[in-house]
Write a protein that holds these residues in place. Structure first.
Motif, PDB file in Angstrom:
ATOM      1  N   ASP A  99       0.892  -1.163   0.000  1.00 52.97           N
ATOM      2  CA  ASP A  99       0.000   0.000   0.000  1.00 52.97           C
ATOM      3  C   ASP A  99       0.926   1.207   0.000  1.00 52.97           C
ATOM      4  OD1 ASP A  99      -1.726   2.041   0.387  1.00 52.97           O
ATOM      5  OD2 ASP A  99      -2.781   1.150   2.087  1.00 52.97           O
ATOM      6  N   PRO A 100       1.098   1.859  -1.156  1.00 53.99           N
ATOM      7  CA  PRO A 100       2.128   2.905  -1.269  1.00 53.99           C
ATOM      8  C   PRO A 100       1.883   4.099  -0.351  1.00 53.99           C
ATOM      9  CG  PRO A 100       1.315   2.247  -3.439  1.00 53.99           C
ATOM     10  CD  PRO A 100       0.407   1.622  -2.424  1.00 53.99           C
ATOM     11  N   LEU A 101       0.607   4.447  -0.120  1.00 50.86           N
ATOM     12  CA  LEU A 101       0.338   5.603   0.755  1.00 50.86           C
ATOM     13  C   LEU A 101      -0.946   5.359   1.538  1.00 50.86           C
ATOM     14  CD1 LEU A 101       1.793   8.219   1.422  1.00 50.86           C
ATOM     15  CD2 LEU A 101       0.241   9.402  -0.120  1.00 50.86           C
ATOM     16  N   ASP A 102      -0.805   4.635   2.630  1.00 52.01           N
ATOM     17  CA  ASP A 102      -1.966   4.319   3.453  1.00 52.01           C
ATOM     18  C   ASP A 102      -2.414   5.562   4.232  1.00 52.01           C
ATOM     19  OD1 ASP A 102      -3.660   2.013   4.556  1.00 52.01           O
ATOM     20  OD2 ASP A 102      -3.011   3.062   6.364  1.00 52.01           O
ATOM     21  N   GLY A 103      -3.732   5.740   4.299  1.00 55.30           N
ATOM     22  CA  GLY A 103      -4.273   6.886   5.045  1.00 55.30           C
ATOM     23  C   GLY A 103      -4.112   8.189   4.300  1.00 55.30           C
ATOM     24  N   SER A 104      -4.019   8.119   2.964  1.00 57.46           N
ATOM     25  CA  SER A 104      -3.642   9.318   2.190  1.00 57.46           C
ATOM     26  C   SER A 104      -4.647  10.464   2.327  1.00 57.46           C
ATOM     27  CB  SER A 104      -3.451   8.961   0.718  1.00 57.46           C
ATOM     28  OG  SER A 104      -4.628   8.399   0.201  1.00 57.46           O
ATOM     29  N   SER A 105      -5.903  10.140   2.702  1.00 57.55           N
ATOM     30  CA  SER A 105      -6.876  11.234   2.846  1.00 57.55           C
ATOM     31  C   SER A 105      -6.521  12.140   4.021  1.00 57.55           C
ATOM     32  CB  SER A 105      -8.294  10.664   3.029  1.00 57.55           C
ATOM     33  OG  SER A 105      -8.366   9.998   4.263  1.00 57.55           O
ATOM     34  N   LEU A 106      -5.569  11.702   4.858  1.00 60.40           N
ATOM     35  CA  LEU A 106      -5.141  12.520   6.002  1.00 60.40           C
ATOM     36  C   LEU A 106      -3.989  13.454   5.652  1.00 60.40           C
ATOM     37  CD1 LEU A 106      -5.127   9.674   8.686  1.00 60.40           C
ATOM     38  CD2 LEU A 106      -6.918  11.364   8.301  1.00 60.40           C
TER      39      LEU A 106
END
Ligand code: F6P
Length: 296
Positions: A99-106
């Protein structure tokens, strides 16, 4: 000691150690671009597994892919942003699920986000998380750190002057009264989850929840215990979090640090991988807390 020598000293064979170093190099770039670009705006598109994408999701995926394609030991690369895993080198030895950018909505509100990866020998379908040979996550926060296991404990590196520098060997998870309960919406559909959350509140646990799996689990590893939950519910029985890209690698790290992880019935690492996209409920952290969750 540099990352490569450290991994080899923990028994990783050179191809695996170099692969992990290549992932670490990709994380250095992702962390740098997160700090110095405006890639956190929403694109209005969704990825292969149904999440809204920000520009940095797409960019992080490209950075990981570029580094994995240059790595001769990589056979397959699966990414949360990719529809199908890519065959990288036919004579490669390892599959990497990332998962290259987990939590990206943050990212736009400047909360910590991260990269997660699990590494297997050969194909993964029909195997379980226990077949992983290594797992890691990077945290892009005030510090950029890399937490890695090659199944000889869990170790932490920090990016200092462009180099991964060992800052903690053998992180340990015991018992601590912190709770990070995700998917509280499930309380509307299931009384057992509401009761579990109430139990944490009534027993004076301290809430530490950011909404990002990486920083929330990183909290448990650094404070020596606690619990992170993301259950399913009748309308969404498997919950949200992906087995291959999120739950399995985090579970390997947690077990290697002395903690536990369960889907509420069996350890997440014992779940057979049937397809690349599958999701699972997860209760992960201190052993006794995971048992308590299963009881509820
Ligand atoms: O899967 C991405 C993710 O952001 C995780 O890091 C986090 O734990 C979870 O989703 C939060 O989900 P929700 O938006 O349902 O609270």
């Amino acid at each position: 000691m540099d990352l490569l020598s450290f991994l080899e000293s923990k028994g990783a064979e050179p191809g695996l150690a170099k692969l992990i170093v290549a992932l670490g190099d990709a994380c250095k770039i992702i962390g740098g671009e997160l700090r110095e670009s405006l890639h956190s705006k929403h694109l209005g598109t969704i990825n292969a597994t149904g999440d809204d994408q920000i520009a940095m999701d797409v960019r992080s995926d490209a950075i990981i892919a570029e580094h994995m394609r240059a790595c001769p030991s990589v056979l397959l690369l699966g990414g949360e942003e990719m529809a199908e895993p890519e065959k990288v080198n036919l004579d490669g030895r390892y599959s990497v699920f990332c998962d290259p950018l987990d939590g990206s909505s943050l990212a736009d509100v400047n909360f910590s986000v991260g990269t997660i990866a699990g590494i297997y020998e050969g194909e993964v379908i029909g195997k379980t998380g226990r077949d992983m040979v290594a797992a890691l996550y990077a945290v892009y926060g005030p510090k950029t750190t890399l937490i890695v296991t090659v199944k000889k404990g869990v170790h932490e590196f920090m990016l200092i002057k462009g180099e991964w520098t060992l800052i903690e060997e053998s992180l340990q998870v015991g018992e601590a009264k912190y709770f990070a309960c995700g998917n509280l919406r499930a309380c509307v559909e299931r009384a057992d989850y509401l009761k579990l959350v109430e139990n944490f509140i009534l027993n004076k646990y301290t809430l530490r929840y950011s909404g990002g799996m990486v920083p929330d689990i990183n909290h448990i590893l650094h404070k020596g215990g606690g619990i992170f939950t993301y259950p399913g519910m009748p309308s969404k029985p498997d919950g949200k979090l992906r087995l291959l890209f999120e739950c399995a690698p985090m579970s390997l790290i947690m077990e290697e640090a002395g903690g536990a992880s369960s889907n509420g019935k069996i350890p997440v690492l014992d779940l057979v991988i049937n397809n690349y996209e599958e999701r699972t409920p997860i209760f992960i952290g201190s052993k006794s807390e995971v048992e308590k969750c299963a009881g509820f």
